[in-house]
Design a protein around this motif. Structure first.
Motif, short mmCIF file in Angstrom:
data_model
loop_
_atom_site.label_atom_id
_atom_site.label_comp_id
_atom_site.label_asym_id
_atom_site.label_seq_id
_atom_site.Cartn_x
_atom_site.Cartn_y
_atom_site.Cartn_z
N ILE A 99 -20.79 31.19 -29.52
CA ILE A 99 -21.72 30.06 -29.47
C ILE A 99 -21.36 29.00 -30.51
CG2 ILE A 99 -24.15 29.38 -29.66
CD1 ILE A 99 -23.37 31.02 -27.16
N TYR A 100 -20.86 29.42 -31.68
CA TYR A 100 -20.45 28.44 -32.69
C TYR A 100 -19.27 27.63 -32.17
CZ TYR A 100 -19.46 26.51 -37.32
OH TYR A 100 -19.26 25.66 -38.39
N VAL A 101 -18.29 28.31 -31.58
CA VAL A 101 -17.13 27.61 -31.01
C VAL A 101 -17.57 26.68 -29.88
CG1 VAL A 101 -15.03 27.95 -29.65
CG2 VAL A 101 -15.44 29.37 -31.67
N PHE A 102 -18.45 27.17 -29.02
CA PHE A 102 -18.97 26.34 -27.92
C PHE A 102 -19.68 25.10 -28.46
CE2 PHE A 102 -22.64 25.20 -25.25
CZ PHE A 102 -22.00 24.87 -24.06
N SER A 103 -20.51 25.27 -29.49
CA SER A 103 -21.26 24.15 -30.06
C SER A 103 -20.33 23.09 -30.63
CB SER A 103 -22.22 24.65 -31.14
OG SER A 103 -23.15 25.57 -30.62
N VAL A 104 -19.33 23.53 -31.38
CA VAL A 104 -18.37 22.59 -31.97
C VAL A 104 -17.59 21.86 -30.88
CG1 VAL A 104 -16.33 22.37 -33.43
CG2 VAL A 104 -18.20 23.89 -34.12
N ALA A 105 -17.20 22.60 -29.82
CA ALA A 105 -16.45 21.99 -28.72
C ALA A 105 -17.29 20.94 -28.00
CB ALA A 105 -15.99 23.06 -27.74
N VAL A 106 -18.56 21.26 -27.74
CA VAL A 106 -19.44 20.30 -27.07
C VAL A 106 -19.64 19.06 -27.94
CG1 VAL A 106 -21.82 19.91 -26.29
CG2 VAL A 106 -20.63 22.02 -25.67
N PHE A 107 -19.80 19.27 -29.25
CA PHE A 107 -19.94 18.15 -30.17
C PHE A 107 -18.71 17.25 -30.13
CE2 PHE A 107 -19.50 16.12 -34.31
CZ PHE A 107 -20.77 15.58 -34.51
N ALA A 108 -17.52 17.85 -30.06
CA ALA A 108 -16.28 17.07 -29.99
C ALA A 108 -16.20 16.28 -28.69
CB ALA A 108 -15.08 18.00 -30.11
N ILE A 109 -16.61 16.89 -27.58
CA ILE A 109 -16.62 16.18 -26.29
C ILE A 109 -17.56 14.99 -26.35
CG2 ILE A 109 -17.28 16.38 -23.86
CD1 ILE A 109 -16.33 19.33 -24.02
N GLY A 110 -18.75 15.20 -26.93
CA GLY A 110 -19.69 14.10 -27.08
C GLY A 110 -19.14 12.98 -27.95
N SER A 111 -18.42 13.36 -29.01
CA SER A 111 -17.81 12.36 -29.89
C SER A 111 -16.78 11.53 -29.14
CB SER A 111 -17.15 13.05 -31.08
OG SER A 111 -18.10 13.76 -31.86
N ALA A 112 -15.99 12.19 -28.28
CA ALA A 112 -14.99 11.47 -27.49
C ALA A 112 -15.67 10.51 -26.51
CB ALA A 112 -14.10 12.46 -26.75
N MET A 113 -16.76 10.96 -25.90
CA MET A 113 -17.50 10.10 -24.96
C MET A 113 -18.02 8.85 -25.66
SD MET A 113 -19.65 13.02 -22.86
CE MET A 113 -20.61 11.81 -21.93
N VAL A 114 -18.56 9.02 -26.86
CA VAL A 114 -19.06 7.87 -27.62
C VAL A 114 -17.91 6.95 -28.01
CG1 VAL A 114 -20.22 7.15 -29.74
CG2 VAL A 114 -21.07 9.13 -28.49
N ALA A 115 -16.82 7.54 -28.50
CA ALA A 115 -15.70 6.74 -28.99
C ALA A 115 -15.08 5.88 -27.89
CB ALA A 115 -14.64 7.66 -29.60
N PHE A 116 -15.04 6.41 -26.66
CA PHE A 116 -14.39 5.69 -25.57
C PHE A 116 -15.40 4.99 -24.65
CE2 PHE A 116 -11.17 8.96 -26.60
CZ PHE A 116 -10.12 8.11 -26.91
N SER A 117 -16.65 4.92 -25.08
CA SER A 117 -17.67 4.29 -24.24
C SER A 117 -17.50 2.78 -24.23
CB SER A 117 -19.07 4.66 -24.74
OG SER A 117 -19.26 4.20 -26.07
#
Length: 471
Positions: free
Chosen positions: A75-93
């Motif tokens: 779950i920790y790995v999943f949480s960090v991965a989801v956070f990174a995906i969200g960061s990429a979505m914001v960065a390229f929005s």
């Protein structure tokens, strides 16, 4: 698990927490640049923060419980991965829809990082050593809010606002790699998850957050009965009642209602709400400084540095003290320090030295409450299979206090003839509330009882109006 390996795990957890905390503190400086590159109205701008909070609250119950059922590492790995995906979505929005979607994904991912990190500390450290480790996590938060705006200011001089979010991706990759190698695997025998309970708590929190963010502070209390607000609070109440009903019957509930049979947990729930109320004050202190000392907004932000330094210093110190004197002393001291700091601002905020003194007292008090004491109590009062759930509850109650406090202050200030008088009145009210919670905190267990009962849960009869009754 040896001491050297525990130290490496702490560094790993701190890195993940720092990443999530930095993302909160760097958003503010990025707002002007975002406005220039993306067409955004004022209401949508507010949702850049609110949607993060909403999905953070929804996710914390889900991910915390899943980590109890299916293991911390995954779950920790999943949480960090989801956070990174969200960061990429914001960065390229390139538009507001994608930006808000990315912020929602970020908030959901971040919701699993802090409670799971705290639960891992409970797994690998004995009760007499947890305070120091939890205090260090609090210090990480303090450092993040100190260096975040400064780092954002420097990066924005040379790069676009997108870079502030892109930087999360390589950090997340490193955290995921070492998490897979180092974090202990833990899994219970439970295989079912309480999806009806999760749906109800999502509806409850979503309606509460939307309702409280729809309040028009300029209209004051009359806004509460508007069609944009009251239906969502009604939905929250109905969802709450249904949630209690279904959770008491669920095989593997997302939130164990019987936890609130324990007096210690009921009290710490109230303390968490009080801590959130106190933390909401910091949102308004820069604007207060602008009106009080006639400084620019950027100068007012730098005037918070003593406050943040107090948090960064106070968190590890209070964590070490918990291991020596117990959590009750630290909780009482934290509430007293924060409430007294508010009184200093109320009586002598016009004096710059006293303004800083009040801010430092609030910072020290905040560090004692949020850094380690409440999470330490929860780790000692729940079974090992429920540790992340308990940490999620602390986050949940604190966030509710933060949002309620921010709305309350906004209404009082908007209704006041003079904005400074409004700040004074709201700070005085929250100080009185904090002193009341402080008196209640004397009912917490002393150090001796804490150690003796760390591995078992004590209970009483559950009261429907938890956690306020049957204390």
């Amino acid at each position: 698990m040896d001491k050297h390996r525990n130290g490496k795990i702490l560094i790993l957890l701190f890195t993940g927490v720092l990443m999530g905390a930095l993302d909160i503190s760097i958003v503010g400086p990025a707002i002007p640049s975002i406005e220039k590159s993306i067409q955004v109205d004022h209401k949508s701008l507010a949702w850049i923060f609110s949607i993060y909070v909403l999905f953070n609250l929804i996710g914390v119950s889900l991910l915390a419980r899943l980590s109890d059922l299916y293991g911390r590492k995954s779950i920790y790995v999943f949480s960090v991965a989801v956070f990174a995906i969200g960061s990429a979505m914001v960065a390229f929005s390139g538009n507001m829809t994608l930006l808000l979607s990315g912020r929602a994904v970020q908030g959901f991912g971040a919701s699993g990082i802090f409670p799971v990190a705290s639960a891992v500390i409970g797994d690998i450290f004995p009760p007499e050593k947890r305070g120091k480790a939890l205090g260090m996590i609090g210090a990480v938060f303090g450092m993040a809010f100190l260096i975040g705006p400064l780092m954002a200011g420097v990066m924005l001089r040379f790069f676009s606002w997108n870079s502030l979010f892109l930087i999360n991706i390589p950090i997340a990759i490193v955290v995921i790699y070492f998490s897979l190698r180092m974090l202990p695997s833990h899994k219970s025998n439970a295989v079912n998850f309480d999806w009806p309970g999760m749906l109800l708590i999502a509806i409850l929190l979503a309606s509460f957050v939307y309702g409280i963010n729809s309040i028009d502070v300029a209209r004051g209390l009359s806004s509460l009965v508007s069609i944009e607000v009251w239906p969502f609070f009604v939905i929250s109440v109905i969802s709450f009642i249904l949630f209690i009903f279904f959770e008491k019957k669920a095989f593997a509930p997302v939130m164990k209602i019987e936890l609130f049979d324990v007096k210690q947990i009921r009290i710490v729930g109230i303390v968490a709400v009080g801590a959130g109320l106190l933390q909401s004050v910091t949102i308004f202190v820069p604007e207060m400084a602008v009106n009080l000392f006639q400084v620019s907004s950027s100068d007012a932000a730098f005037m918070l540095i003593p406050f943040v330094l107090a948090v960064a210093v106070g968190a590890p110190v209070s964590g070490r003290l918990i291991d020596k004197v117990g959590s009750r002393v630290i909780v009482i001291a934290g509430l007293f320090s924060s409430a007294t700091g508010l009184l200093v601002l109320f009586f002598a905020s016009h004096s710059l030295p006293w303004f800083y003194a009040g801010g430092i007292l609030i910072g020290l008090g905040t560090s004692m409450l949020q850094g380690s004491s409440m999470r330490y109590i929860m780790l000692n009062e729940v079974q090992s299979s429920d540790r992340a759930m308990g940490q999620g509850l602390i986050t949940l109650f604190t966030s509710v206090g933060q949002m309620t406090g921010a709305t309350l202050i906004g209404i009082i200030v908007a209704a006041a003839v003079n904005r400074l008088r409004g700040y004074d009145s709201s700070f005085l009210l929250i100080a009185i509330m904090a002193y009341a919670v402080m008196l209640l905190s004397f009912l917490l267990k002393g150090r001796k009882d804490e150690i003796q009962n760390a591995s078992r849960v004590q209970g009483g009869q559950f009261s429907f109006f938890f956690p306020l009754l049957a204390l």
